[in-house]
Design a protein around this motif. Structure first.
Motif, mmCIF file in Angstrom:
data_model
loop_
_atom_site.group_PDB
_atom_site.id
_atom_site.type_symbol
_atom_site.label_atom_id
_atom_site.label_comp_id
_atom_site.label_asym_id
_atom_site.label_seq_id
_atom_site.Cartn_x
_atom_site.Cartn_y
_atom_site.Cartn_z
ATOM 1 N N VAL A 95 -51.537 170.416 93.738
ATOM 2 C CA VAL A 95 -51.813 171.703 93.105
ATOM 3 C C VAL A 95 -51.533 171.604 91.603
ATOM 4 C CG1 VAL A 95 -51.178 174.157 93.078
ATOM 5 C CG2 VAL A 95 -51.089 172.860 95.221
ATOM 6 N N LEU A 96 -52.422 172.136 90.815
ATOM 7 C CA LEU A 96 -52.260 172.195 89.367
ATOM 8 C C LEU A 96 -51.213 173.255 89.023
ATOM 9 C CD1 LEU A 96 -53.592 171.003 86.793
ATOM 10 C CD2 LEU A 96 -55.241 172.860 86.911
ATOM 11 N N THR A 97 -50.260 172.904 88.161
ATOM 12 C CA THR A 97 -49.237 173.860 87.730
ATOM 13 C C THR A 97 -49.718 174.618 86.488
ATOM 14 O OG1 THR A 97 -48.137 172.309 86.250
ATOM 15 C CG2 THR A 97 -47.388 172.344 88.563
ATOM 16 N N ARG A 98 -48.965 175.620 86.112
ATOM 17 C CA ARG A 98 -49.284 176.386 84.896
ATOM 18 C C ARG A 98 -49.275 175.455 83.671
ATOM 19 N NH1 ARG A 98 -46.052 181.476 84.963
ATOM 20 N NH2 ARG A 98 -47.609 181.981 86.498
ATOM 21 N N ASP A 99 -48.282 174.544 83.607
ATOM 22 C CA ASP A 99 -48.245 173.575 82.501
ATOM 23 C C ASP A 99 -49.461 172.653 82.552
ATOM 24 O OD1 ASP A 99 -45.884 174.603 81.530
ATOM 25 O OD2 ASP A 99 -44.616 173.022 82.378
ATOM 26 N N GLY A 100 -49.871 172.297 83.761
ATOM 27 C CA GLY A 100 -51.054 171.449 83.917
ATOM 28 C C GLY A 100 -52.299 172.114 83.380
ATOM 29 N N VAL A 101 -52.445 173.405 83.627
ATOM 30 C CA VAL A 101 -53.590 174.165 83.114
ATOM 31 C C VAL A 101 -53.589 174.145 81.591
ATOM 32 C CG1 VAL A 101 -54.612 176.482 82.959
ATOM 33 C CG2 VAL A 101 -53.783 175.625 85.158
ATOM 34 N N ALA A 102 -52.423 174.340 80.993
ATOM 35 C CA ALA A 102 -52.322 174.385 79.528
ATOM 36 C C ALA A 102 -52.630 173.021 78.910
ATOM 37 C CB ALA A 102 -50.923 174.840 79.110
ATOM 38 N N VAL A 103 -52.082 171.954 79.479
ATOM 39 C CA VAL A 103 -52.325 170.612 78.944
ATOM 40 C C VAL A 103 -53.788 170.222 79.134
ATOM 41 C CG1 VAL A 103 -51.747 168.164 79.235
ATOM 42 C CG2 VAL A 103 -49.934 169.866 79.165
ATOM 43 N N LEU A 104 -54.367 170.597 80.268
ATOM 44 C CA LEU A 104 -55.786 170.318 80.511
ATOM 45 C C LEU A 104 -56.655 171.002 79.462
ATOM 46 C CD1 LEU A 104 -58.078 169.148 82.214
ATOM 47 C CD2 LEU A 104 -57.897 171.171 83.695
ATOM 48 N N ALA A 105 -56.358 172.232 79.130
ATOM 49 C CA ALA A 105 -57.139 172.953 78.119
ATOM 50 C C ALA A 105 -57.068 172.239 76.768
ATOM 51 C CB ALA A 105 -56.639 174.391 77.988
ATOM 52 N N THR A 106 -55.880 171.769 76.398
ATOM 53 C CA THR A 106 -55.713 171.055 75.133
ATOM 54 C C THR A 106 -56.495 169.742 75.141
ATOM 55 O OG1 THR A 106 -53.534 172.026 74.805
ATOM 56 C CG2 THR A 106 -54.011 170.025 73.567
ATOM 57 N N ALA A 107 -56.399 168.996 76.247
ATOM 58 C CA ALA A 107 -57.119 167.716 76.347
ATOM 59 C C ALA A 107 -58.627 167.938 76.335
ATOM 60 C CB ALA A 107 -56.693 166.973 77.610
ATOM 61 N N ASN A 108 -59.095 168.974 77.035
ATOM 62 C CA ASN A 108 -60.529 169.273 77.041
ATOM 63 C C ASN A 108 -61.028 169.574 75.639
ATOM 64 O OD1 ASN A 108 -61.095 168.907 79.774
ATOM 65 N ND2 ASN A 108 -60.639 171.029 80.288
ATOM 66 N N THR A 109 -60.278 170.359 74.899
ATOM 67 C CA THR A 109 -60.658 170.696 73.524
ATOM 68 C C THR A 109 -60.725 169.433 72.673
ATOM 69 O OG1 THR A 109 -59.704 172.893 73.716
ATOM 70 C CG2 THR A 109 -60.009 172.040 71.488
ATOM 71 N N SER A 110 -59.737 168.566 72.830
ATOM 72 C CA SER A 110 -59.717 167.311 72.072
ATOM 73 C C SER A 110 -60.921 166.444 72.421
ATOM 74 C CB SER A 110 -58.419 166.557 72.359
ATOM 75 O OG SER A 110 -58.404 165.330 71.685
ATOM 76 N N GLY A 111 -61.216 166.320 73.719
ATOM 77 C CA GLY A 111 -62.364 165.523 74.154
ATOM 78 C C GLY A 111 -63.677 166.096 73.647
ATOM 79 N N GLN A 112 -63.802 167.415 73.719
ATOM 80 C CA GLN A 112 -65.019 168.063 73.227
ATOM 81 C C GLN A 112 -65.193 167.832 71.736
ATOM 82 O OE1 GLN A 112 -64.233 172.070 74.452
ATOM 83 N NE2 GLN A 112 -64.878 171.707 76.562
ATOM 84 N N HIS A 113 -64.101 167.886 71.006
ATOM 85 C CA HIS A 113 -64.146 167.702 69.560
ATOM 86 C C HIS A 113 -64.634 166.295 69.195
ATOM 87 C CE1 HIS A 113 -63.088 168.334 65.365
ATOM 88 N NE2 HIS A 113 -62.424 167.198 65.391
ATOM 89 N N VAL A 114 -64.089 165.284 69.846
ATOM 90 C CA VAL A 114 -64.492 163.913 69.510
ATOM 91 C C VAL A 114 -65.941 163.646 69.931
ATOM 92 C CG1 VAL A 114 -63.610 162.707 71.575
ATOM 93 C CG2 VAL A 114 -63.722 161.513 69.412
ATOM 94 N N LEU A 115 -66.353 164.192 71.069
ATOM 95 C CA LEU A 115 -67.756 164.018 71.482
ATOM 96 C C LEU A 115 -68.699 164.733 70.512
ATOM 97 C CD1 LEU A 115 -67.466 164.325 75.355
ATOM 98 C CD2 LEU A 115 -68.037 162.267 74.025
ATOM 99 N N GLN A 116 -68.291 165.898 70.032
ATOM 100 C CA GLN A 116 -69.100 166.608 69.035
ATOM 101 C C GLN A 116 -69.201 165.791 67.752
ATOM 102 O OE1 GLN A 116 -70.985 169.409 69.327
ATOM 103 N NE2 GLN A 116 -71.681 168.876 67.283
ATOM 104 N N ASN A 117 -68.108 165.164 67.347
ATOM 105 C CA ASN A 117 -68.133 164.330 66.148
ATOM 106 C C ASN A 117 -69.069 163.137 66.314
ATOM 107 O OD1 ASN A 117 -66.381 165.912 64.681
ATOM 108 N ND2 ASN A 117 -64.582 164.706 65.197
ATOM 109 N N ILE A 118 -69.045 162.521 67.481
ATOM 110 C CA ILE A 118 -69.879 161.335 67.718
ATOM 111 C C ILE A 118 -71.341 161.729 67.879
ATOM 112 C CG2 ILE A 118 -70.383 159.468 69.341
ATOM 113 C CD1 ILE A 118 -67.301 159.407 69.918
ATOM 114 N N PHE A 119 -71.619 162.626 68.832
ATOM 115 C CA PHE A 119 -73.012 162.960 69.137
ATOM 116 C C PHE A 119 -73.583 163.996 68.175
ATOM 117 C CE2 PHE A 119 -71.509 160.915 72.944
ATOM 118 C CZ PHE A 119 -72.560 160.052 73.216
ATOM 119 N N GLY A 120 -72.724 164.632 67.393
ATOM 120 C CA GLY A 120 -73.193 165.549 66.362
ATOM 121 C C GLY A 120 -73.883 164.828 65.216
ATOM 122 N N ALA A 121 -73.739 163.508 65.174
ATOM 123 C CA ALA A 121 -74.435 162.709 64.157
ATOM 124 C C ALA A 121 -75.937 162.634 64.445
ATOM 125 C CB ALA A 121 -73.839 161.299 64.090
ATOM 126 N N LEU A 122 -76.349 163.046 65.639
ATOM 127 C CA LEU A 122 -77.764 163.010 66.019
ATOM 128 C C LEU A 122 -78.413 164.358 65.743
ATOM 129 C CD1 LEU A 122 -77.407 161.253 69.511
ATOM 130 C CD2 LEU A 122 -77.990 160.192 67.319
#
Length: 149
Positions: A95-122
C-alpha cells in the motif's frame, strides 16, 4: 549524427540514445527522491491501490525477488507499507503511504520536466513524426517478440 542509415546501425543508435535518455531521467528523478524503477512501482500502486507483490512483479515485468527488494527499500523509507490481504491470510498487500504519494508527485514532476527539456527541442511537426515512428518501431518489436515466443 554518424550518417548510419542501415537498419542495424540506426537500431543500435536508437538503443544508445534510449539508454542515455533513460539514464538522464533516472538521475533527475533520483535527485528528487526516487529512481525511475521505484517510481514505476509507486505509480502502479497509485493507479490501482493495494496490490500483491506477485501482481506487481507481473505488471512491471520484473523478477519477484527484485520487486521484493524494491518494496523492502520503499517500506524502510516509509513510502509503502505491507498490510494483510483480507481475502487471503497468507498474502500481503503493498500500500502506498501518504509520504509515498508526496514523493511520487515530486519525482513525477522532475521526470516530466527533464522529458520536456529533451523532447521540447523538437518542433510540433517533429514530435508528431517521432510519435508515428515510435508506433511503427513498437509494432515491429512486439511482432519480433511474438515470433521468438
Amino acid at each position: 549524427m554518424d550518417g548510419t542509415t542501415d537498419a542495424e546501425g540506426v537500431g543500435l543508435r536508437f538503443l544508445m540514445l534510449a539508454h542515455r535518455v533513460r539514464r538522464v531521467v533516472d538521475e533527475q528523478m533520483a535527485a528528487a527522491g526516487l529512481s525511475l524503477a521505484r517510481t514505476k512501482l509507486l505509480r502502479v500502486l497509485d493507479e490501482q491501490g493495494p496490490t500483491r507483490l506477485s501482481s506487481l512483479a507481473d505488471q512491471l515485468g520484473f523478477a519477484a525477488r527484485s520487486v521484493t527488494e524494491t518494496v523492502d527499500g520503499l517500506e524502510r523509507d516509509g513510502l509503502v507499507e505491507r498490510n494483510p490481504d483480507p481475502t487471503d491470510r497468507r498474502a500481503k498487500l503493498v500500500v502506498l503511504t501518504r509520504d509515498g504519494v508526496a514523493v511520487l508527485a515530486t519525482a513525477n514532476t522532475s521526470g516530466q520536466h527533464v522529458l520536456q527539456n529533451i523532447f521540447g527541442a523538437l518542433s510540433d511537426e517533429q514530435l508528431k513524426a517521432l510519435d508515428g515512428l515510435l508506433g511503427t518501431i513498437d509494432t515491429a518489436a512486439r511482432t519480433a517478440a511474438t515470433a521468438q515466443a
